[in-house]
Design a protein around this motif. Sequence first.
Motif, PDB file in Angstrom:
ATOM      1  N   ASN A  11      10.483 -58.087 -72.317  1.00  0.00           N
ATOM      2  CA  ASN A  11      11.034 -58.221 -73.666  1.00  0.00           C
ATOM      3  C   ASN A  11      10.547 -57.099 -74.567  1.00  0.00           C
ATOM      4  O   ASN A  11       9.391 -56.685 -74.491  1.00  0.00           O
ATOM      5  CB  ASN A  11      10.632 -59.556 -74.290  1.00  0.00           C
ATOM      6  CG  ASN A  11      11.177 -60.751 -73.532  1.00  0.00           C
ATOM      7  OD1 ASN A  11      10.452 -61.396 -72.786  1.00  0.00           O
ATOM      8  ND2 ASN A  11      12.457 -61.047 -73.707  1.00  0.00           N
ATOM      9  N   ASN A  19      16.206 -60.756 -76.145  1.00  0.00           N
ATOM     10  CA  ASN A  19      16.339 -61.672 -75.018  1.00  0.00           C
ATOM     11  C   ASN A  19      16.389 -60.912 -73.698  1.00  0.00           C
ATOM     12  O   ASN A  19      16.959 -59.819 -73.623  1.00  0.00           O
ATOM     13  CB  ASN A  19      17.618 -62.505 -75.152  1.00  0.00           C
ATOM     14  CG  ASN A  19      17.564 -63.459 -76.324  1.00  0.00           C
ATOM     15  OD1 ASN A  19      16.486 -63.841 -76.785  1.00  0.00           O
ATOM     16  ND2 ASN A  19      18.729 -63.857 -76.818  1.00  0.00           N
ATOM     17  N   ASP A  20      15.784 -61.495 -72.676  1.00  0.00           N
ATOM     18  CA  ASP A  20      15.916 -61.001 -71.312  1.00  0.00           C
ATOM     19  C   ASP A  20      16.569 -62.127 -70.513  1.00  0.00           C
ATOM     20  O   ASP A  20      15.949 -63.164 -70.275  1.00  0.00           O
ATOM     21  CB  ASP A  20      14.541 -60.645 -70.740  1.00  0.00           C
ATOM     22  CG  ASP A  20      14.643 -60.041 -69.345  1.00  0.00           C
ATOM     23  OD1 ASP A  20      15.764 -59.701 -68.924  1.00  0.00           O
ATOM     24  OD2 ASP A  20      13.597 -59.908 -68.682  1.00  0.00           O
ATOM     25  N   CYS A  21      17.822 -61.923 -70.108  1.00  0.00           N
ATOM     26  CA  CYS A  21      18.612 -62.989 -69.494  1.00  0.00           C
ATOM     27  C   CYS A  21      18.979 -62.648 -68.057  1.00  0.00           C
ATOM     28  O   CYS A  21      19.096 -61.474 -67.689  1.00  0.00           O
ATOM     29  CB  CYS A  21      19.896 -63.231 -70.285  1.00  0.00           C
ATOM     30  SG  CYS A  21      19.633 -63.652 -72.035  1.00  0.00           S
ATOM     31  N   CYS A  72      17.811 -67.410 -70.531  1.00  0.00           N
ATOM     32  CA  CYS A  72      17.291 -66.290 -71.330  1.00  0.00           C
ATOM     33  C   CYS A  72      15.827 -66.542 -71.652  1.00  0.00           C
ATOM     34  O   CYS A  72      15.411 -67.684 -71.877  1.00  0.00           O
ATOM     35  CB  CYS A  72      18.088 -66.131 -72.622  1.00  0.00           C
ATOM     36  SG  CYS A  72      19.786 -65.538 -72.385  1.00  0.00           S
ATOM     37  N   TRP A 116      12.549 -65.089 -74.131  1.00  0.00           N
ATOM     38  CA  TRP A 116      12.191 -64.280 -75.283  1.00  0.00           C
ATOM     39  C   TRP A 116      10.791 -64.655 -75.763  1.00  0.00           C
ATOM     40  O   TRP A 116      10.234 -65.685 -75.401  1.00  0.00           O
ATOM     41  CB  TRP A 116      13.200 -64.459 -76.419  1.00  0.00           C
ATOM     42  CG  TRP A 116      13.178 -65.813 -77.062  1.00  0.00           C
ATOM     43  CD1 TRP A 116      12.421 -66.223 -78.123  1.00  0.00           C
ATOM     44  CD2 TRP A 116      13.950 -66.953 -76.660  1.00  0.00           C
ATOM     45  NE1 TRP A 116      12.663 -67.538 -78.426  1.00  0.00           N
ATOM     46  CE2 TRP A 116      13.603 -68.014 -77.537  1.00  0.00           C
ATOM     47  CE3 TRP A 116      14.894 -67.178 -75.663  1.00  0.00           C
ATOM     48  CZ2 TRP A 116      14.178 -69.272 -77.428  1.00  0.00           C
ATOM     49  CZ3 TRP A 116      15.467 -68.436 -75.554  1.00  0.00           C
ATOM     50  CH2 TRP A 116      15.102 -69.456 -76.435  1.00  0.00           C
TER      51      TRP A 116
END
Length: 266
Positions: A199, A235-237, A247, A249
């Motif tokens: 992130n 966000n890292d999805c 997601c 975060w």
Amino acid sequence: MNVVFRFRSIAIWLGLAGVLLAEPVHAYAAELTFDLSDYAYREEDDNGYFLMRDESKVAFGSLGIRDWDVPAADGAFGLMYTGEGTAGMVSYHSRSSGTVKKMYYKARMEGYLGYRLNTHVTPFVGLGYRLLHDDSGGDHGDNGGTFYDRQNHLLYIPLGVRANPTENLSLKAQANAVLKGWQISYTSDGQTGHPDAHNTQDKGWGLDFAADYRVSEKWSTYTFFRYWSIDRSDNDCGNVSGRGYICWWEPDNTTREFGVGVAYRF
């Protein structure tokens, strides 16, 4: 990514700090520092409600080196720096994962360019880097929650002033503006099939105040207060086996540190 690699990254950054700071030690007066500090970290959701906290139950210990001597003449520029490594035990608590005790490590490096206005006032601007390592991978909370290692990297600009109201007393006040921040959460530690999360967390600010009193030619004592306020990350999805598309975060968070220490000039 394994634990050896994570600690290797910490060692590399500390090694770089040593290389960068070694040369100024020969050119200017430097001090070795040791301090004990109280630490508190807190996360909140988008509505400001409590998510989790880390608190030091035994004081953190730090070893470092610094050169805060101002330029020798009015109207002159000079370099100052700080470098330190910190370790300690924290107690973690959240509603979802429960309570656990874990080790916590920090490296901090700051370099400043100061301009001496007069005998008492030297404003400065610089560049700082902070690395935090939360070593809790594989631990379990008292309600069954599983933990994972985390690393937080922060690049920032310190802007402040060093004041010398008396011969033996010096004060340092600075504001820190975040340039770049990123967090790696090694969630694969405790969740099979879950990828690690990356992130970006670029918005935030900090404050840093220190007071130093010179007891003798070689020794001084000091106290400090530091505060950080960092905004929610991006966000890292992705698709996670057995859970679908999710997601990850990092929420809004604040950090507070208060400590006392001694310094030896060499």
